[in-house]
Scaffold this active site. Structure first.
Site, PDB file in Angstrom:
ATOM      1  N   ASN A  66       0.816  -1.208   0.000  1.00 59.20           N
ATOM      2  CA  ASN A  66       0.000   0.000   0.000  1.00 59.20           C
ATOM      3  C   ASN A  66       0.852   1.261   0.000  1.00 59.20           C
ATOM      4  OD1 ASN A  66      -2.501  -1.410   0.104  1.00 59.20           O
ATOM      5  ND2 ASN A  66      -2.203  -1.746   2.288  1.00 59.20           N
ATOM      6  N   HIS A  92     -13.755  -1.993   6.722  1.00 56.63           N
ATOM      7  CA  HIS A  92     -12.558  -2.708   7.169  1.00 56.63           C
ATOM      8  C   HIS A  92     -12.775  -3.386   8.522  1.00 56.63           C
ATOM      9  CE1 HIS A  92      -8.367  -3.042   8.738  1.00 56.63           C
ATOM     10  NE2 HIS A  92      -8.123  -3.345   7.479  1.00 56.63           N
ATOM     11  N   GLU A 132     -15.834   3.577   4.841  1.00 57.99           N
ATOM     12  CA  GLU A 132     -14.548   3.925   4.246  1.00 57.99           C
ATOM     13  C   GLU A 132     -14.812   4.900   3.109  1.00 57.99           C
ATOM     14  OE1 GLU A 132     -11.777   0.585   3.456  1.00 57.99           O
ATOM     15  OE2 GLU A 132     -13.324  -0.683   4.344  1.00 57.99           O
ATOM     16  N   SER A 161     -11.246  -0.904   0.691  1.00 57.20           N
ATOM     17  CA  SER A 161      -9.899  -1.437   0.547  1.00 57.20           C
ATOM     18  C   SER A 161      -9.794  -2.630  -0.388  1.00 57.20           C
ATOM     19  CB  SER A 161      -9.348  -1.828   1.921  1.00 57.20           C
ATOM     20  OG  SER A 161     -10.194  -2.758   2.568  1.00 57.20           O
ATOM     21  N   ASP A 169     -13.282   6.583   7.107  1.00 58.25           N
ATOM     22  CA  ASP A 169     -11.910   6.075   7.112  1.00 58.25           C
ATOM     23  C   ASP A 169     -11.283   6.381   5.760  1.00 58.25           C
ATOM     24  OD1 ASP A 169      -9.565   4.655   7.127  1.00 58.25           O
ATOM     25  OD2 ASP A 169     -10.445   2.753   7.737  1.00 58.25           O
ATOM     26  N   HIS A 193      -7.362   4.672   2.356  1.00 62.32           N
ATOM     27  CA  HIS A 193      -7.001   4.475   0.954  1.00 62.32           C
ATOM     28  C   HIS A 193      -7.332   5.691   0.087  1.00 62.32           C
ATOM     29  CE1 HIS A 193      -6.152   0.194   1.647  1.00 62.32           C
ATOM     30  NE2 HIS A 193      -7.162   0.267   2.499  1.00 62.32           N
ATOM     31  N   LYS A 234       0.131   3.837   4.556  1.00 67.27           N
ATOM     32  CA  LYS A 234      -0.138   3.624   3.125  1.00 67.27           C
ATOM     33  C   LYS A 234       0.513   4.742   2.323  1.00 67.27           C
ATOM     34  CE  LYS A 234      -4.067   0.631   3.946  1.00 67.27           C
ATOM     35  NZ  LYS A 234      -3.774   0.396   5.368  1.00 67.27           N
TER      36      LYS A 234
END
Length: 382
Positions: free
Chosen positions: A43, A129, A171, A175, A200, A203, A235
């Site tokens: 990542n 997640h 998220e 992910s 979140d 990513h 990441k």
């Protein structure tokens, strides 16, 4: 044979065999400090984990502050460096404040649990997640798991609630498949029902938004009084740790109430120094975020994925776990490391190769990816 004649761990052998039969046994594979293969699995989206300025930032912090924080941040683990990074990251994404945790996992646990609790409602996307799933379980709130990206279901859950407080959890970039959450629509529903939105951005940071400021910034929601952002430093920023960003009142509350913050040792200064250096590289080189999406689009074309990716993640669904694992192994044998996601990480029947683009991929590396993926996927799909 009596019960006392059996080891209390004898059941593990049966469970392991069941996992092997299902093709779900996992193993650790140590990598060398400099891998010989092309990395399309990590990542490290911006290619900063080995950047000279990032390494120097970590080393300088190590020499200045020591190898460890020495205690929780409420005791001896809070340094000027931690607060400097918090200020610069909050400014970058447009949040009022930030609070660093020891990992993205503990940041999610801390935020969700401390901002919900008994007598409240938490509505969580079905594909969030594991850290958010665990946070919901620990929250002592009533939890409703809404279908993936289903705004109407979130609206219905909030509208039917009897609890005084409500939190919606998602998220920004999911992910496993890299798709985007409908953040504007979710926020509109939250605002209509007086709910808090926790997003979140693990990513999204460094990839989405102008210069990598994140999807919340892209859709104009950072700084909103009813939005809290969490993210990881492991990441796009190439380091380690987690952060919760949002209103100053949230930061103050987490310092008093978030158990993963209060009772955990502070993030090691070297990780903070590296993350701060990475953030400054990203600010100075905003084109890195665009390069990630450009390379992700090319990896999707190479892999026969018809939908252009919205993030660094390219999900190549192959179906059964043994097929995906064999394809990942074949890629590694040919010099390309890819991710292999199988249940329970992804739903049954959707085992996949998970490719991750990096800003630093070269033309030669993309040519290698093209040759290997074309060959391996032809066999996997036959």
């Amino acid at each position: 044979m009596t019960r006392t004649d059996l080891s209390p761990l004898s059941w593990l052998a049966d469970v392991e065999q069941q996992r092997r039969t299902a093709g779900l046994r996992r193993e650790l594979r140590a990598r060398p400090p400099v891998g010989a293969e092309l990395d399309l699995a990590s990542n490290d989206y911006l290619g900063l984990s080995q950047h000279p300025e990032v390494l120097d930032g970590g080393v300088e912090a190590l020499r200045t502050w020591g190898a460890g924080a020495g205690g929780s941040r409420l005791v001896t683990g809070n340094t000027e460096l931690h607060e400097e990074f918090e200020h610069e990251l909050a400014t970058f994404v447009g949040a009022e404040s930030a609070l660093v945790f020891s990992s993205g996992y503990t940041a999610n646990l801390g935020a969700v649990v401390a901002l919900s609790g008994a007598g409240s409602l938490v509505v969580s996307d079905a594909l969030t997640h594991a850290s958010l799933v665990d946070a919901c379980r620990l929250s002592r709130a009533r939890v409703v798991v809404s279908p993936h990206r289903d705004v109407a279901a979130v609206d219905a859950a909030l509208g039917a609630r009897t609890e005084g407080r409500a939190v919606v959890v998602t998220e920004s970039v999911f992910s496993a498949d890299g798709v985007l959450a409908p953040l504007r629509e979710l926020h509109a529903v939250c605002r209509r029902h007086g709910a808090l939105l926790i997003v979140d951005e693990a990513h999204g940071l460094g990839v989405r938004g102008t210069g990598g400021q994140g999807l919340l910034h892209e859709v104009g929601l950072t700084g909103a009084p009813d939005v809290v952002m969490t993210t990881t430093l492991s990441k796009a920023l190439g380091s380690q740790g987690g952060v919760v960003l949002g209103p100053a009142a949230v930061r103050a509350h987490l310092i008093d109430a978030a158990r993963p913050f209060i009772f955990d040792t502070g993030l090691a200064p070297a990780a903070v120094g590296a993350a701060l250096a990475a953030l400054r590289v990203l600010i100075a080189e905003p084109q890195r975020a665009r390069a990630v999406l450009t390379h992700a689009a090319e990896l999707a074309r190479i892999s026969g994925v018809t939908t252009e990716p919205d993030s660094a993640v390219v999900s190549v669904i192959l179906g059964e776990p043994d097929v995906a694992f064999a394809a990942a192994t074949a890629c590694l044998q040919r010099g390309v490391r890819v991710g292999c996601f199988r249940p329970p990480t992804v739903p049954v029947g959707t085992s996949r190769l998970r490719l991750t683009a990096r800003a630093s991929l070269t033309d030669d590396e993309m040519d290698l990816a093209r040759r290997v993926l074309t060959e391996v996927l032809a066999v996997a799909r036959a």
